[in-house]
Write an enzyme that holds these catalytic residues in place. Structure first.
Site, PDB file in Angstrom:
ATOM      1  CG  HIS A   1      -1.893   0.951   1.454  1.00 10.77           C
ATOM      2  ND1 HIS A   1      -1.653   2.262   1.762  1.00 10.77           N
ATOM      3  CD2 HIS A   1      -3.247   0.830   1.370  1.00 10.77           C
ATOM      4  CE1 HIS A   1      -2.814   2.907   1.871  1.00 10.77           C
ATOM      5  NE2 HIS A   1      -3.792   2.061   1.637  1.00 10.77           N
TER       6      HIS A   1
ATOM      7  CG  ASP B   1       0.513  -2.418   6.159  1.00  7.01           C
ATOM      8  OD1 ASP B   1      -0.472  -2.632   6.884  1.00  7.01           O
ATOM      9  OD2 ASP B   1       0.473  -1.686   5.154  1.00  7.01           O
TER      10      ASP B   1
ATOM     11  CD  GLN C   1      -6.945  -4.652   3.665  1.00  2.00           C
ATOM     12  OE1 GLN C   1      -7.861  -5.450   3.781  1.00  2.00           O
ATOM     13  NE2 GLN C   1      -7.156  -3.365   3.503  1.00  2.00           N
TER      14      GLN C   1
ATOM     15  CE  LYS D   1      -7.965  -0.208   5.745  1.00  2.00           C
ATOM     16  NZ  LYS D   1      -6.700  -0.235   5.006  1.00  2.00           N
TER      17      LYS D   1
ATOM     18  CB  CYS E   1      -3.659   3.196  -1.541  1.00  2.18           C
ATOM     19  SG  CYS E   1      -4.947   4.362  -1.133  1.00  2.18           S
TER      20      CYS E   1
HETATM   21  C1  LIG Z   1      -5.751   0.590   4.776  1.00  2.00           C
HETATM   22  C2  LIG Z   1      -4.334   0.192   4.662  1.00  2.00           C
HETATM   23  C3  LIG Z   1      -3.312   1.032   5.105  1.00  2.00           C
HETATM   24  C4  LIG Z   1      -3.561   2.404   5.631  1.00  2.00           C
HETATM   25  O1  LIG Z   1      -4.377   2.412   6.749  1.00  2.00           O
HETATM   26  P1  LIG Z   1      -4.927   3.783   7.332  1.00  2.00           P
HETATM   27  O2  LIG Z   1      -6.007   3.341   8.259  1.00  2.00           O
HETATM   28  O3  LIG Z   1      -5.458   4.558   6.152  1.00  2.00           O
HETATM   29  O4  LIG Z   1      -3.808   4.469   7.999  1.00  2.00           O
HETATM   30  C5  LIG Z   1      -2.023   0.560   5.019  1.00  2.00           C
HETATM   31  N1  LIG Z   1      -1.741  -0.657   4.526  1.00  2.00           N
HETATM   32  C6  LIG Z   1      -2.703  -1.481   4.090  1.00  2.00           C
HETATM   33  C7  LIG Z   1      -2.321  -2.838   3.579  1.00  2.00           C
HETATM   34  C8  LIG Z   1      -4.024  -1.085   4.136  1.00  2.00           C
HETATM   35  O5  LIG Z   1      -4.975  -1.891   3.687  1.00  2.00           O
END
Ligand SMILES: *Cc1c(COP(=O)(O)O)cnc(C)c1O
Length: 404
Positions: free
Chosen positions: A121, A198, A201, A224, A362
């Site tokens: 992302h 990260d 997800q 999320k 993104c």
């Molecule tokens: C949504 C997402 C982000 C960013 O998250 P925010 O809540 O917008 O800070 C980063 N990495 C992944 C894989 C995402 O799906």
């Protein structure tokens, strides 16, 4: 097995009509919906205990502090962190990643290398590029194959004693690929590199165990996983958090301030300057309780069924291509239809009540890899059903007829 109708009744928004049609919400990868218990917890905080934390001796301030710290403890348990002070409240994944990249600005030097995966992302690419600009370190990309899986042989070759950081998502938001992060973490540690995962997800679908993974940092967002927007967590190993300098200066993060010198507070407060999103932090704990009550095993089983069913049904559509066909996938399907722009499909099916994401998600480098402007992405949550998938498939077929 999940009692889906009972679960759906927990989410008031799901019984809403959009454009006169029952809402089919398949944009869970962008943000999840919130159960009533989370909505209520937010109101209850403001109705009953609203006060600033860690400051007053008065009763409400202590209640707010206790509730906030209780929530930190819930997160600690949930991700199996060794210490509660390794759990930092943030405003989201983006904030967590920037906190880490900012800290590494005082550690990296020219010649050092950062490995970032091709599946990231933008929020796990851009902060590292900014860090490279500041320090003279070099960004290298772990490539992927046509299935949307990272190529481990290439990763092994990229690793060297120059590698200082490896950063990769647990699950790709654009394709749904589940990455072999445990293997990647072990390999990175073998050359002495730190690893940031990260997890944005991943946390809606599974329960990460940061000690078992042995990652150095794990960042995710609350919104999320049924929690409020503007909430998130950065897990960091104690030794790393002690080593990194603070991200922001201000109240709450200090031990002692004089005009000559300031000493910083202990963890976690060193990284939590200013008044945080107190209500959000507390309510994130409620969201985590809610998801654990449903149970991540049951969530996984149901979402896996939805993924298989939707894949099969979508592939019945002529000219439809799915991007991200790896062996290990979460309940995310990115697809396109021959000769039709994803945005056009998205707009038409929106009129039919179906909410999907269209565009680059993104993750422009992934779209460039496949030489496409974007995809239609349907991302499923535990509250979605096969009937909703049927509605989406019918809507996509209708859009295809209209557009060709
Ligand atoms: C949504 C997402 C982000 C960013 O998250 P925010 O809540 O917008 O800070 C980063 N990495 C992944 C894989 C995402 O799906």
């Amino acid at each position: 097995m999940l009692d889906i109708q009972k679960i759906r009744a927990d989410f008031p928004i799901l019984s809403q009509k959009v454009n006169g049609k029952p809402l089919v919400y398949f944009d869970n990868g962008a943000t999840s919906q919130k159960p009533q218990i989370v909505i209520d917890a937010d109101a209850k905080y403001y109705q009953e205990i609203n006060a600033n934390i860690h400051r007053g001796v008065h009763t409400l301030s202590q209640l707010a502090t206790d509730a906030y710290e209780l929530s930190r403890g819930k997160v600690q348990q949930h991700i199996n962190a060794k210490f509660a002070h390794e759990v930092l409240f943030t405003s989201g994944t983006t904030h967590g990643i920037n906190l880490v990249t900012n800290g590494f600005a005082s550690i990296l030097k020219p010649g050092d290398e950062i490995l970032v995966s091709a599946l990231e992302h933008h929020s796990n690419i851009v902060p590292w590029q900014m860090l490279c600009e500041k320090t003279g370190a070099t960004l290298k990309v772990i490539p992927m194959n046509e299935e949307g899986e990272l190529i481990m042989e290439a990763y092994d070759t990229l690793l060297s004693e120059n590698t200082k950081v490896v950063t990769v998502n647990h699950i790709s938001n654009a394709l749904g690929t589940i990455n072999p992060i445990k293997y990647m973490i072990d390999k990175a540690h073998a050359v002495g590199a730190a690893v940031l995962i990260d997890g944005a997800q991943a946390v809606p679908h599974l329960k990460p165990d940061v000690q078992d993974l042995d990652c150095d940092f794990y960042a995710f967002s609350g919104h999320k996983m049924c929690g409020p927007t503007g909430t998130g967590i950065l897990y960091g190993k104690e030794a790393w958090l002690n080593k990194l300098p603070p991200y922001q200066g201000g109240g709450e993060m200090i031990k002692e301030v004089t005009f000559e010198k300031t000493t910083y507070a202990d963890l976690p407060h060193k990284f939590e300057a200013g008044t945080p999103n107190i209500a959000g932090g507390i309510v994130l704990g409620t969201a985590i309780d809610y998801m654990n009550e449903i149970g991540f095993e049951a969530i996984h089983a149901h979402e896996e069924e939805l993924l298989q069913y939707a894949t099969k049904r979508l592939l019945e559509i002529e000219g439809l291509k799915i991007y991200g066909t790896g062996k290990n996938k979460a309940s995310v399907i990115s697809f396109n239809i021959d000769g039709i722009h994803p945005y056009d499909i998205g707009s038409i099916i929106d009129k039919l009540g179906i909410a999907v994401r269209t565009g680059h998600h993104c993750a422009q480098p992934i779209m460039n890899f496949f030489c496409i402007p974007g995809t239609i992405r349907a991302s499923f949550s535990f509250y979605n059903t096969k009937e909703e998938i049927d509605l989406m498939v019918e809507a996509v077929k209708k859009a295809q007829t209209m557009l060709s």
